[in-house]
Design an enzyme around this catalytic site. Structure first.
Site, PDB file in Angstrom:
ATOM      1  N   HIS A  99     -77.225 -27.742 -67.600  1.00 53.47           N
ATOM      2  CA  HIS A  99     -77.096 -26.311 -67.339  1.00 53.47           C
ATOM      3  C   HIS A  99     -75.629 -25.961 -67.135  1.00 53.47           C
ATOM      4  CE1 HIS A  99     -77.634 -28.245 -63.411  1.00 53.47           C
ATOM      5  NE2 HIS A  99     -76.970 -27.231 -62.865  1.00 53.47           N
ATOM      6  N   HIS A 101     -73.122 -23.076 -65.249  1.00 54.65           N
ATOM      7  CA  HIS A 101     -72.978 -21.984 -64.282  1.00 54.65           C
ATOM      8  C   HIS A 101     -71.989 -20.969 -64.839  1.00 54.65           C
ATOM      9  CE1 HIS A 101     -74.835 -24.115 -60.790  1.00 54.65           C
ATOM     10  NE2 HIS A 101     -74.477 -25.171 -61.512  1.00 54.65           N
TER      11      HIS A 101
END
Length: 133
Positions: A99, A101
């Protein structure tokens, strides 16, 4: 992967504030944001780290990161945007699904993204990295 919170969010089995979605990626608000508007971009397919992903999927993820960053700039008018991706626990990765941010930044915020200046720059390290690439 049933024990992965991001896979559960992708499957709509776990709730999240969805911001953007295409056939390969999903962007949601982080449920523990560093700042208002802190978003996460994940590949829909489970890959533990950025380096586990095929190149075309990594490209798709970062295309979505660019789109989300632009949306944050348009909607929230921050002073800047930090983009952070970590591989492995030693780098700060807490969830074993790749992932990225995307964090709105303001000059007076308390968010810190910094590195100490204690690494070395040397020809041997450069040679080893070139050989690996």
């Amino acid at each position: 992967m049933s024990d992965c919170v991001f896979c559960e969010i992708v499957a709509d089995a776990e709730s999240a504030h969805r911001l953007y979605e295409d056939d390969r990626t999903l962007a949601v608000l982080d449920d523990a944001p560093a700042a208002t508007g802190h978003a996460l971009v994940v590949p829909k397919a489970h890959h533990e780290t950025l380096t586990d992903m095929p190149g075309d999927l990594a490209s798709a993820v970062f295309w979505t990161v660019q789109r989300v960053a632009a949306g944050i700039e348009d909607a929230l008018d921050p002073d800047g945007v930090s983009v952070v991706q970590s591989n492995g626990a030693a780098a700060g990765q807490e969830i074993g699904h790749a992932h990225v941010h995307v964090v709105p930044r303001h000059g007076d915020d308390d968010v810190t993204v910094s590195w100490p200046d204690d690494g070395e720059v040397d020809a041997e390290t450069a040679r080893r990295l070139r050989d690996a690439l």
